[in-house]
Design a protein around this motif. Sequence first.
Motif, PDB file in Angstrom:
ATOM      1  N   THR A   1       0.664  -1.515  -0.036  1.00  0.00           N
ATOM      2  CA  THR A   1       0.053   0.013  -0.256  1.00  0.00           C
ATOM      3  C   THR A   1       1.006   1.595   0.152  1.00  0.00           C
ATOM      4  OG1 THR A   1      -1.723   1.233   1.244  1.00  0.00           O
ATOM      5  CG2 THR A   1       0.030  -0.453   2.721  1.00  0.00           C
ATOM      6  N   PRO A   2       0.649   2.369  -0.945  1.00  0.00           N
ATOM      7  CA  PRO A   2       1.547   2.994  -1.204  1.00  0.00           C
ATOM      8  C   PRO A   2       1.170   4.558  -0.003  1.00  0.00           C
ATOM      9  CG  PRO A   2      -0.164   3.297  -2.566  1.00  0.00           C
ATOM     10  CD  PRO A   2      -0.033   2.543  -1.928  1.00  0.00           C
ATOM     11  N   ASP A   3      -0.221   4.262   0.371  1.00  0.00           N
ATOM     12  CA  ASP A   3      -0.665   5.206   1.085  1.00  0.00           C
ATOM     13  C   ASP A   3      -1.466   5.227   2.862  1.00  0.00           C
ATOM     14  OD1 ASP A   3      -2.935   3.995   0.864  1.00  0.00           O
ATOM     15  OD2 ASP A   3      -3.846   5.377  -0.310  1.00  0.00           O
ATOM     16  N   GLY A   4      -0.381   4.130   2.700  1.00  0.00           N
ATOM     17  CA  GLY A   4      -0.849   3.120   4.718  1.00  0.00           C
ATOM     18  C   GLY A   4      -2.010   2.375   4.466  1.00  0.00           C
ATOM     19  N   GLU A   5      -2.891   2.442   3.524  1.00  0.00           N
ATOM     20  CA  GLU A   5      -4.290   2.341   3.618  1.00  0.00           C
ATOM     21  C   GLU A   5      -4.976   0.674   3.124  1.00  0.00           C
ATOM     22  OE1 GLU A   5      -7.686   4.498   4.458  1.00  0.00           O
ATOM     23  OE2 GLU A   5      -5.833   5.674   5.153  1.00  0.00           O
ATOM     24  N   ILE A   6      -5.523   0.695   3.711  1.00  0.00           N
ATOM     25  CA  ILE A   6      -6.467  -1.049   3.891  1.00  0.00           C
ATOM     26  C   ILE A   6      -7.974  -1.615   4.173  1.00  0.00           C
ATOM     27  CG2 ILE A   6      -4.024  -2.222   5.312  1.00  0.00           C
ATOM     28  CD1 ILE A   6      -6.272  -3.328   7.537  1.00  0.00           C
ATOM     29  N   PRO A   7      -8.349  -2.148   2.677  1.00  0.00           N
ATOM     30  CA  PRO A   7      -9.424  -2.470   2.657  1.00  0.00           C
ATOM     31  C   PRO A   7     -10.461  -2.064   4.039  1.00  0.00           C
ATOM     32  CG  PRO A   7      -8.667  -4.112   1.567  1.00  0.00           C
ATOM     33  CD  PRO A   7      -7.198  -3.383   2.097  1.00  0.00           C
ATOM     34  N   HIS A   8     -11.308  -1.860   4.250  1.00  0.00           N
ATOM     35  CA  HIS A   8     -12.085  -2.031   5.271  1.00  0.00           C
ATOM     36  C   HIS A   8     -12.690  -3.404   5.593  1.00  0.00           C
ATOM     37  CE1 HIS A   8     -14.531  -0.473   8.160  1.00  0.00           C
ATOM     38  NE2 HIS A   8     -15.541  -0.190   8.030  1.00  0.00           N
ATOM     39  N   ASP A   9     -12.409  -3.843   7.077  1.00  0.00           N
ATOM     40  CA  ASP A   9     -13.437  -4.629   6.731  1.00  0.00           C
ATOM     41  C   ASP A   9     -12.947  -5.975   6.366  1.00  0.00           C
ATOM     42  OD1 ASP A   9     -15.230  -6.275   8.440  1.00  0.00           O
ATOM     43  OD2 ASP A   9     -16.958  -6.330   7.637  1.00  0.00           O
ATOM     44  N   LEU A  10     -11.481  -5.705   6.488  1.00  0.00           N
ATOM     45  CA  LEU A  10     -11.029  -6.872   5.293  1.00  0.00           C
ATOM     46  C   LEU A  10     -10.925  -8.179   6.162  1.00  0.00           C
ATOM     47  CD1 LEU A  10      -9.431  -7.668   3.193  1.00  0.00           C
ATOM     48  CD2 LEU A  10      -7.045  -7.039   4.511  1.00  0.00           C
ATOM     49  N   GLY A  11     -11.321  -9.476   4.945  1.00  0.00           N
ATOM     50  CA  GLY A  11     -11.371 -10.777   5.415  1.00  0.00           C
ATOM     51  C   GLY A  11     -11.155 -11.599   4.836  1.00  0.00           C
ATOM     52  N   ILE A  12     -10.274 -12.655   4.996  1.00  0.00           N
ATOM     53  CA  ILE A  12      -9.672 -13.445   4.335  1.00  0.00           C
ATOM     54  C   ILE A  12     -11.071 -14.799   4.573  1.00  0.00           C
ATOM     55  CG2 ILE A  12      -8.480 -15.370   3.768  1.00  0.00           C
ATOM     56  CD1 ILE A  12      -6.701 -13.835   5.508  1.00  0.00           C
ATOM     57  N   GLU A  13     -11.937 -15.515   3.116  1.00  0.00           N
ATOM     58  CA  GLU A  13     -12.990 -16.143   3.488  1.00  0.00           C
ATOM     59  C   GLU A  13     -12.384 -17.982   3.321  1.00  0.00           C
ATOM     60  OE1 GLU A  13     -15.621 -15.448   3.904  1.00  0.00           O
ATOM     61  OE2 GLU A  13     -15.201 -12.996   3.830  1.00  0.00           O
ATOM     62  N   LEU A  14     -12.671 -18.235   3.746  1.00  0.00           N
ATOM     63  CA  LEU A  14     -12.157 -20.100   3.819  1.00  0.00           C
ATOM     64  C   LEU A  14     -13.088 -21.253   3.150  1.00  0.00           C
ATOM     65  CD1 LEU A  14      -8.901 -19.331   6.548  1.00  0.00           C
ATOM     66  CD2 LEU A  14      -8.668 -19.601   3.996  1.00  0.00           C
ATOM     67  N   VAL A  15     -13.195 -21.942   2.188  1.00  0.00           N
ATOM     68  CA  VAL A  15     -14.180 -22.689   2.132  1.00  0.00           C
ATOM     69  C   VAL A  15     -13.328 -23.842   2.167  1.00  0.00           C
ATOM     70  CG1 VAL A  15     -16.074 -22.484   0.728  1.00  0.00           C
ATOM     71  CG2 VAL A  15     -14.992 -20.781   1.463  1.00  0.00           C
ATOM     72  N   ASP A  16     -14.192 -25.463   2.727  1.00  0.00           N
ATOM     73  CA  ASP A  16     -13.967 -26.352   2.470  1.00  0.00           C
ATOM     74  C   ASP A  16     -15.772 -26.955   2.046  1.00  0.00           C
ATOM     75  OD1 ASP A  16     -12.158 -28.982   3.529  1.00  0.00           O
ATOM     76  OD2 ASP A  16     -14.474 -29.645   3.965  1.00  0.00           O
ATOM     77  N   ALA A  17     -15.706 -27.637   0.616  1.00  0.00           N
ATOM     78  CA  ALA A  17     -16.614 -27.322  -0.020  1.00  0.00           C
ATOM     79  C   ALA A  17     -17.345 -28.565   0.515  1.00  0.00           C
ATOM     80  CB  ALA A  17     -16.346 -28.102  -1.570  1.00  0.00           C
ATOM     81  N   GLY A  18     -16.743 -30.133   1.206  1.00  0.00           N
ATOM     82  CA  GLY A  18     -17.372 -30.804   2.129  1.00  0.00           C
ATOM     83  C   GLY A  18     -17.581 -31.789   0.821  1.00  0.00           C
ATOM     84  N   HIS A  19     -18.305 -32.978   1.213  1.00  0.00           N
ATOM     85  CA  HIS A  19     -18.489 -34.047   0.331  1.00  0.00           C
ATOM     86  C   HIS A  19     -20.054 -34.688   0.315  1.00  0.00           C
ATOM     87  CE1 HIS A  19     -14.208 -34.420   0.180  1.00  0.00           C
ATOM     88  NE2 HIS A  19     -14.156 -34.075   1.656  1.00  0.00           N
ATOM     89  N   SER A  20     -20.243 -34.884  -1.264  1.00  0.00           N
ATOM     90  CA  SER A  20     -21.171 -35.551  -1.923  1.00  0.00           C
ATOM     91  C   SER A  20     -21.241 -36.988  -1.917  1.00  0.00           C
ATOM     92  CB  SER A  20     -21.629 -34.145  -2.770  1.00  0.00           C
ATOM     93  OG  SER A  20     -23.690 -35.783  -2.874  1.00  0.00           O
ATOM     94  N   PRO A  21     -22.389 -37.802  -2.403  1.00  0.00           N
ATOM     95  CA  PRO A  21     -21.759 -39.058  -2.256  1.00  0.00           C
ATOM     96  C   PRO A  21     -21.930 -39.059  -3.884  1.00  0.00           C
ATOM     97  CG  PRO A  21     -23.919 -38.867  -0.817  1.00  0.00           C
ATOM     98  CD  PRO A  21     -23.234 -38.120  -1.137  1.00  0.00           C
ATOM     99  N   GLY A  22     -22.704 -37.822  -4.706  1.00  0.00           N
ATOM    100  CA  GLY A  22     -22.806 -37.619  -6.178  1.00  0.00           C
ATOM    101  C   GLY A  22     -21.535 -37.042  -6.370  1.00  0.00           C
TER     102      GLY A  22
END
Length: 398
Positions: free
Chosen positions: A176-197
């Motif tokens: 960041t050139p101005d020290g700003e970061i996105p507001h309310d920043l989050g890393i979204e981590l997803v596990d899809a689970g498993h389906s018999p199909g």
Amino acid sequence: MTTERASTGPLHHDPTRRSVLQFALGAPLAAGLAAAVPVLSALPANAQARPAVPRIERVSIGRGTLRTVGRAAHLREVAGADSAARRSTAVGILATKQIRTDSFSGAALTWSGDAPSEATLLLRTRSRGGGWSAWRALHDDEHGPDPDFPEALRARRGTDFVITGDSDAVELRIETPDGEIPHDLGIELVDAGHSPGDAAVAAPYNGDMSAAASRPTIRSRANWGADESIRGSATYGQVRGAFVHHTAGSNGYSQSDVPGIIRSIYAYHVNGRGWKDIGYNFLVDRFGRIWEGRHGGVTRAVIGAHTSGYNSYAFGTSLLGSYGSTNPSDAALTAIARVIAWKFTVHGVDPTRVSYPSSLTPQPAIAGHRDAGATACPGDRLYSRLSIIRGRVANAMG
């Protein structure tokens, strides 16, 4: 509600965090709707057509969770990534520590409001029991609901969703050139689970375009294990054109990986981005198979969240994978052309004309996402082949 966790130490696993959200099994599509849409609504007899249970976790990133990293060390570590710090010395680097997490198979970044236009976000993940990935620069994907629709009120900005494989740790850098970061920043981590199909997948289409304007085989939401309890109701507009996208992420997936990848994107769009359903109307895999996306009937003009401003007048088809430097398969190009030709036939669209309302910037009937937004989607290699798709659609429609 998503799980939120602060990054507080190297490979830190916070024992006080709230439980990771797990979505309950939802009911399958109503019998009347399933009968009305021309999709494969049943899996083979040896597979149960029931939804899988994805899990999504948000790691919250605030100013207090970030430390400063020296430029020289940072550039050595992110070699090969699209780095703003490599192009300019007037860029500060902020970093999380390495964050240990529950297992996940895909990741993205979201935030509230607009992202600082000059910030570059870089992410890497650790394979479960293995090594760290290369650093990836993630950019605003420019997807979203039309701004004047209720769906947009709770929507978060975000990046493309990256398929990581089975992973258990994550690390973020912000240039960041101005020290700003996105507001309310989050890393979204997803596990899809498993389906018999998941492993019960039919053979891909054979590539014959002779009947492309007739109804192609479209695998249903039930086929990819959609949990229908987490989505909202469909809304309808018009079909005057189509936009082609790519999902980004890995290109090396197998046929049996595809349902889980689509479930991950679905969970990210609904519970990470705050949309009411998956953003795309259709998804296509590299094997040439077409999958139903947003709920509401594949023969109808379902409003998606794929190309902001055009969602009410166009449907979106996304090819699974990243096509900036990888060529799409001919089977995939054929499948994209087939579904577009069929939808244009259903809705009476002339593939050679521009017919959007005058209030919108004119676009070809078959356009790439980048034509309507500041994005690289659908990647240079797929975008350069839109002329092939257009030609196949025109030939199929006579």
